[in-house]
Design a protein around this motif. Structure first.
Motif, short mmCIF file in Angstrom:
data_model
loop_
_atom_site.label_atom_id
_atom_site.label_comp_id
_atom_site.label_asym_id
_atom_site.label_seq_id
_atom_site.Cartn_x
_atom_site.Cartn_y
_atom_site.Cartn_z
N MET A 242 0.84 -1.21 0.00
CA MET A 242 0.00 0.00 0.00
C MET A 242 0.87 1.25 0.00
O MET A 242 1.92 1.27 0.67
N ASN A 243 0.44 2.23 -0.76
CA ASN A 243 1.16 3.50 -0.77
C ASN A 243 0.94 4.25 0.56
O ASN A 243 -0.10 4.11 1.20
N ILE A 244 1.93 5.02 0.93
CA ILE A 244 1.86 5.84 2.13
C ILE A 244 1.70 7.30 1.70
O ILE A 244 2.49 7.80 0.87
N ALA A 245 0.70 7.98 2.22
CA ALA A 245 0.42 9.36 1.83
C ALA A 245 1.64 10.24 2.04
O ALA A 245 2.25 10.25 3.12
N GLY A 246 2.01 10.98 1.00
CA GLY A 246 3.12 11.92 1.10
C GLY A 246 4.49 11.30 0.96
O GLY A 246 5.51 11.99 1.10
N ARG A 247 4.54 9.98 0.70
CA ARG A 247 5.84 9.31 0.56
C ARG A 247 5.89 8.56 -0.76
O ARG A 247 5.02 7.75 -1.07
N ASP A 248 6.94 8.81 -1.54
CA ASP A 248 7.15 8.07 -2.78
C ASP A 248 8.25 7.03 -2.65
O ASP A 248 8.41 6.17 -3.52
N ASP A 249 9.02 7.14 -1.56
CA ASP A 249 10.18 6.26 -1.40
C ASP A 249 9.88 5.04 -0.53
O ASP A 249 10.70 4.11 -0.45
N VAL A 250 8.73 5.04 0.14
CA VAL A 250 8.41 3.97 1.10
C VAL A 250 6.97 3.50 0.86
O VAL A 250 6.08 4.30 0.56
N VAL A 251 6.76 2.18 0.99
CA VAL A 251 5.41 1.61 0.93
C VAL A 251 5.17 0.78 2.19
O VAL A 251 6.12 0.37 2.86
N ALA A 252 3.91 0.57 2.50
CA ALA A 252 3.55 -0.28 3.64
C ALA A 252 3.20 -1.68 3.12
O ALA A 252 2.51 -1.81 2.10
N ILE A 253 3.73 -2.68 3.79
CA ILE A 253 3.38 -4.06 3.43
C ILE A 253 2.66 -4.73 4.60
O ILE A 253 2.95 -4.48 5.77
N HIS A 254 1.68 -5.58 4.26
CA HIS A 254 0.98 -6.42 5.24
C HIS A 254 1.08 -7.85 4.73
O HIS A 254 0.81 -8.10 3.54
N VAL A 255 1.46 -8.77 5.60
CA VAL A 255 1.66 -10.14 5.14
C VAL A 255 1.49 -11.12 6.29
O VAL A 255 1.75 -10.78 7.45
N VAL A 256 1.03 -12.32 5.97
CA VAL A 256 0.95 -13.41 6.95
C VAL A 256 2.23 -14.23 6.85
O VAL A 256 2.64 -14.63 5.76
N VAL A 257 2.85 -14.48 8.01
CA VAL A 257 4.14 -15.17 8.06
C VAL A 257 4.05 -16.36 9.01
O VAL A 257 3.40 -16.28 10.05
N ASP A 258 4.70 -17.46 8.64
CA ASP A 258 4.80 -18.59 9.56
C ASP A 258 5.48 -18.14 10.85
O ASP A 258 6.50 -17.41 10.80
N LYS A 259 4.96 -18.59 11.97
CA LYS A 259 5.51 -18.19 13.26
C LYS A 259 7.00 -18.53 13.36
O LYS A 259 7.79 -17.77 13.92
N SER A 260 7.37 -19.66 12.79
CA SER A 260 8.76 -20.10 12.87
C SER A 260 9.71 -19.21 12.06
O SER A 260 10.93 -19.27 12.24
N GLN A 261 9.16 -18.40 11.14
CA GLN A 261 9.99 -17.56 10.28
C GLN A 261 10.06 -16.11 10.74
O GLN A 261 10.76 -15.30 10.11
N ILE A 262 9.35 -15.78 11.81
CA ILE A 262 9.29 -14.38 12.25
C ILE A 262 10.67 -13.82 12.59
O ILE A 262 11.03 -12.71 12.15
#
Length: 287
Positions: A242-262
């Motif tokens: 997802m884009n972040i308002a006012g920022r072109d250099d950074v994006v937000a990510i949301h993801v599901v991760v295996d607990k063992s890989q955190i």
């Protein structure tokens, strides 16, 4: 009419069963620890707290519609019930254990006429009959592991989890009679609507079980690192970006991760300049 669901009245099966039911979304009001009944505010269920060993019999007779109990108890008391779901907790095994100094290494070494102490006489009798062994069964309740030392029996069959209790009593396993875990069982006399409702509950519990092995991760990631992030964070269908308002250099990510890989995932993200990393638990994850 609500489905009458029996839950063990004490111990780890009680705590874990209630936890999973609540995480599945049922609002269970337990009240006093000694209460026999619990109400469910938002589902077509009523909960009864019974001894785990009685639940199979109550389900078989139709006194309750369904119940959560140990598979070992289903096998011991007759399996004239419907297995709806393996719950994934309370794992153990019914094993044959002998004194370490006995010299017995396998069931074939067990002398005919030996005396075995157990709380599972039916399963034990059937097992040794299938092995062609004649044993005398001493039915007990409570701590089976002390019976050889007390001279009550030559060896035991008992539920084993880690095996530490056996070792502390100088006993060793020589055979496994059956594997067990908590299960959701149902009466064979349920009507179509009740069975459908119970299957929906089983599906909800499955989503809780899946979620327990996952975490939800959010982070702000430099755009230049996004391709590399995608290479080690595939998620379910790939991370949500997802884009972040006012920022072109950074994006937000949301993801599901295996607990063992955190642990390793967070370290990789930090090396790539990610910030605002947030990890939260997931109550349910519906496939």
């Amino acid at each position: 009419m609500p489905i009458k669901l029996a839950v063990p009245n004490k111990g780890r099966l009680n705590e874990r069963s209630l936890e999973m039911l609540k995480r599945a979304g049922l609002e269970v009001e337990t009240g006093s620890d000694r209460l026999l009944f619990a109400s469910v505010k938002n589902g077509n269920f009523s909960i009864l707290f019974l001894r785990a060993q009685d639940i199979v019999r109550f389900v078989q007779t139709g006194a309750v519609d369904a119940g959560i109990t140990g598979w070992d108890l289903v096998l011991e008391n007759g399996n004239d019930v419907e297995l709806v779901k393996e719950m994934g907790f309370g794992r153990c095994r019914l094993s044959v254990a002998v004194p370490a100094a006995s010299g017995i290494k396998t069931v074939a070494d067990v002398p005919n006429g030996s005396r075995v102490a157990t709380s599972f006489p039916n399963m034990t009798k059937k097992f040794f009959e299938e092995q062609g062994k004649e044993v005398e069964i001493a039915v007990i309740s409570g701590a089976a592991e002390v019976m050889p030392r007390m001279g009550v029996a030559d060896f035991i069959t008992d539920l084993v989890s880690s095996g530490s209790t056996l070792k502390s009593n100088n006993l060793q396993e020589i055979a496994v009679i059956a594997e067990s875990q908590a299960v959701l069982i149902a009466s064979k006399n349920l009507d179509e609507e009740q069975l459908k409702e119970l299957q929906e509950l089983a599906s909800a519990l499955e989503s809780v079980e899946i979620a327990e092995h996952k975490k939800y991760l959010m982070a702000d990631v430099p755009v230049d690192s996004l391709a590399e992030v995608r290479s080690f964070l595939p998620g379910i269908d790939g991370p949500t970006v997802m884009n972040i308002a006012g920022r072109d250099d950074v994006v937000a990510i949301h993801v599901v991760v295996d607990k063992s890989q955190i642990y390793s995932t967070v370290n990789k993200l930090k090396k790539l300049g990610a910030s605002g990393i947030l990890i939260v638990p997931i109550d349910r994850m519906v496939p």
